[in-house]
Design an enzyme around this catalytic site. Structure first.
Site: not given
Length: 246
Positions: A115, A219, A221
């Site tokens: 990002c 994202h 994660e």
């Protein structure tokens, strides 16, 4: 300061997050959780007025994960005037990203940029950014979707033969999306390997075969616990870090 490393797990340096006009430094647990689950040791890097204070630590890292941040990169860093739609900046985060990238480039350790991180990576290598997608692109899709979190928000088209094709298991995937800026022109040694339906660049990869560099605008994660693509992405990164450090 003298650092002593033990064990085979690679050390992954991650700059912490810091909001504009706030003195708190923090990091979403999704980042260290994903690194630990993939076999790495997460090392959180504070944002300092002088990044040189952590130079000895940076020299011992096996990989760099550039995290997201609730700020926009200072347009002066890519030599353009700031537009009204550009958001506030966090100079300490800009400086730390550039310091870590300088170290990673010199040592050729793997880089995963997420990002805000993909944007700072691109600018560090001489690229430019779209300062605000809704005001710069005709008929954009929804990129800043706060409700997406770890769930898919829009589709991406992946370049054939790219590292993402292998990790995603095909040329199409869906990703979460919480950003209003994106890459305009890729920096030196970077190529775009995934795009959103409106043409926005969603991923870049380094062209230097000796140095593994991957940036994604979403994202992974946040979706690590429920998405194979996200898990494959982190595990590939950690495998590269392990090979580099071993």
């Amino acid at each position: 300061m003298t650092m002593a490393k033990t064990g085979a797990a690679p050390w992954i340096g991650m700059p912490v997050q810091m909001d504009p006009d706030d003195d708190r430094q923090y990091l979403s647990r999704h980042y260290p959780d994903a690194i630990a689950a993939s076999g790495g040791i997460p090392v959180m890097i504070p944002l300092l007025d002088s990044p040189d204070f952590i130079r000895d630590l940076a020299e011992h890292l096996d990989g760099i994960l550039l995290t997201g941040n609730k700020s926009d990169l200072d347009p002066a860093r890519y030599r353009v005037s700031r537009l009204n739609a550009c958001g506030p900046t966090q100079p300490l985060r800009d400086s730390m990203d550039f310091f870590l990238l300088e170290t990673a480039m010199k040592r050729e350790i793997p880089i995963l940029a997420i990002c805000f991180g993909i944007q700072s990576l691109n600018v560090f290598l001489g690229g430019t950014l779209i300062q605000d997608i809704p005001t710069a692109i005709s008929n954009p899709i929804q990129h800043n979707d706060p409700d997406s979190m770890g769930f898919p928000s829009h589709k991406i088209r992946i370049s054939s033969g790219s590292v993402l094709e292998a990790l995603a298991g095909g040329l199409d995937s869906a990703v979460n999306s919480t950003h209003h800026q994106s890459i305009e022109r890729p920096g030196a040694g970077l190529e775009a390997i995934a795009h959103a339906p409106d043409g926005v660049i969603e991923s870049i990869f380094g062209t230097n075969q000796r140095h593994w560099i991957l940036g994604v605008q979403w994202h992974p994660e946040k979706s690590y616990g429920c998405d194979d693509f996200s898990q494959h992405l982190f595990k590939c990164f950690l495998a590269r870090c392990r090979a580099c450090g071993g």
